[in-house]
Scaffold this active site. Structure first.
Site, PDB file in Angstrom:
ATOM      1  NE  ARG A  46      22.564  62.271  32.992  1.00 49.48           N
ATOM      2  CZ  ARG A  46      22.169  62.983  31.843  1.00 49.48           C
ATOM      3  NH1 ARG A  46      23.256  63.046  31.104  1.00 49.48           N
ATOM      4  NH2 ARG A  46      21.324  64.112  31.761  1.00 49.48           N
ATOM      5  CE1 TYR A  98      29.560  39.032  42.458  1.00 48.03           C
ATOM      6  CE2 TYR A  98      28.744  39.934  40.324  1.00 48.03           C
ATOM      7  CZ  TYR A  98      28.740  39.911  41.777  1.00 48.03           C
ATOM      8  OH  TYR A  98      27.817  40.604  42.636  1.00 48.03           O
ATOM      9  CE  LYS A 195      31.964  43.325  45.446  1.00 54.12           C
ATOM     10  NZ  LYS A 195      31.826  42.359  44.222  1.00 54.12           N
TER      11      LYS A 195
HETATM   12  C1  LIG Z   1      31.132  42.205  43.176  1.00 53.67           C
HETATM   13  C2  LIG Z   1      31.685  41.938  41.876  1.00 53.67           C
HETATM   14  C3  LIG Z   1      31.223  42.428  40.725  1.00 53.67           C
HETATM   15  C4  LIG Z   1      29.939  43.350  40.668  1.00 53.67           C
HETATM   16  O1  LIG Z   1      30.371  44.696  41.228  1.00 53.67           O
HETATM   17  P1  LIG Z   1      29.002  45.419  42.013  1.00 53.67           P
HETATM   18  O2  LIG Z   1      29.855  46.551  42.512  1.00 53.67           O
HETATM   19  O3  LIG Z   1      28.613  44.406  42.897  1.00 53.67           O
HETATM   20  O4  LIG Z   1      27.895  45.777  40.918  1.00 53.67           O
HETATM   21  C5  LIG Z   1      31.785  42.215  39.408  1.00 53.67           C
HETATM   22  N1  LIG Z   1      32.882  41.244  39.281  1.00 53.67           N
HETATM   23  C6  LIG Z   1      33.297  40.607  40.536  1.00 53.67           C
HETATM   24  C7  LIG Z   1      34.525  39.929  40.439  1.00 53.67           C
HETATM   25  C8  LIG Z   1      32.756  41.126  41.871  1.00 53.67           C
HETATM   26  O5  LIG Z   1      33.211  40.475  42.842  1.00 53.67           O
END
Ligand SMILES: *Cc1c(COP(=O)(O)O)cnc(C)c1O
Length: 379
Positions: A46, A98, A195
């Protein structure tokens, strides 16, 4: 080193025993110690994992930062930033956020007595009026999701510095290839590595990058103390994804341009939101702080009814209907019922987010096929 070279090499060494060029997946929970207090810098997985360490170093380099930390998701990274605060502190966040970020601020941090004010950051000087002695964090997202508004990071950082408040920028939409918030004065950069960084729709992960040692120490403490760490296998996947980040982002941007231009001249399309269009209201900020404009395109239809928007979204054959963005394949999202459903309708409409808005994450397919798909879906 330039970006593409850093993406492939920064923080990455051949594995010392065999020379393996790919960073191994250290799938272990603990490390054997030679004697009491005698170890190789790794005690428990961890706290430290070699695959994660390599990714953290690589991400830091891509954001021109000293320190990187990875988390189990983007939201876990945001949660860690929130844990820098304590009861009574305040956050100022941009009003076009978001959905999950809005949710953690209003439903989680609020219940610990940390209040968030949501304000427009279009005029950064106006933020000063909202700052109180309790304000500890300014949170900005640029480009915003899904309306693709831009915030001048340098101008917001100036206000933050004047008042001794730290600034965190969610850089998920741009990726480090298009924008580096630390260069403009931000204290922390946050990413959903789910992403563009991962880029292949096969992993959920988050990251924080900073140049400030004090913040890094506290965030590393929180990472270990709260334990929202990513798996070694996921770290491997993101490391592999990053190796093509620069060429993917070039293609996303190229395809994004073609799609935005096609939609702009389509007689049945209403408004088109893409930050590379000279008609975009914040295009000048894009030219200032970004290197290219990416593949996120939102639009409405002239016949602005839910029925018509739904018809188009359900007619796509190449664009897949679903949440998320930044993967190699093109996606179509309906923000009002998907990514932004956690924001009340009234608040969404106040921010200019209509229920009929369609958001595209333009992938890296052949653009002719994407345009043909738009043509048949819009009809
Ligand atoms: C997807 C996203 C998040 C959250 O991220 P996760 O990996 O889904 O927890 C935060 N900010 C933006 C702009 C996003 O597109």
């Amino acid at each position: 080193m330039k970006f593409g070279t850093k993406a492939l090499h920064a923080g990455i060494e051949p594995e010392p025993i065999t020379g393996a060029i790919m960073t191994p997946i250290f799938q272990t929970s603990t490390y054997v110690q030679e004697g009491l207090g005698k170890h190789k810098g790794y005690e428990y997985a961890r706290t430290q994992n070699p695959t994660r360490t390599v990714l953290e170093k690589n991400l830091a380099a891509l954001e021109n930062g000293q320190y990187g930390l990875c988390f189990a998701s983007g939201m876990a990274a945001t949660d860690a930033v929130g844990k820098l605060l304590k009861t009574g502190d305040e956050i100022i966040a941009c009003d076009d956020l978001y959905g999950g970020t809005y949710r953690i601020f209003t439903k989680v941090f609020e219940s610990f007595g940390i209040h968030t004010k949501f304000v427009s950051m279009e005029d950064p000087a106006s933020i000063s009026a909202h700052i109180t002695p309790q304000t500890k964090l300014i949170w900005a997202e640029t480009p915003t999701n899904p309306l693709l508004n831009l915030i001048d990071i340098e101008a917001v950082a100036k206000v933050a510095k004047q008042h001794g408040v730290m600034l965190c920028v969610d850089n998920t939409f741009a990726s480090p290839y298009l924008q580096n918030p630390l260069d403009w004065g931000a204290d922390i950069v946050m990413h959903s590595a789910t992403k563009y960084l991962g880029g292949h729709s096969d992993v959920v992960m988050g990251a924080l990058i900073t140049n400030r040692e004090d913040l890094h120490q506290r965030l590393a403490f929180i990472q270990n103390a709260c334990g929202a760490v990513p798996s070694p296998n996921d770290c491997f996947l993101v490391l592999r994804g990053i190796k093509t980040l620069h060429i993917r982002m070039d293609r996303h941007s190229e395809n994004g341009r073609a799609v935005a231009q096609y939609l702009s001249q389509h007689p049945k399309v209403g408004k088109v939101y893409w930050i590379g269009l000279p008609t975009h209201k914040n295009h000048a900020i894009a030219l200032k702080q970004m290197r290219n404009f990416g593949g996120m395109v939102s639009f409405t239809l002239k016949e602005d009814t839910m029925q018509n928007a739904q018809r188009v979204m359900e007619s796509f054959e190449v664009f897949a209907l679903g949440e998320s963005l930044g993967g190699v394949e093109s996606l179509c999202t309906h923000p009002a019922t998907m990514t932004h459903a956690s924001i009340p309708k009234e608040q969404r409409e106040k921010n200019g987010l209509k229920d009929t808005l369609i958001r595209l994450s333009v992938g890296i397919e052949d653009v002719e096929d994407l345009i043909a798909d738009l043509a048949q879906a819009i009809g």
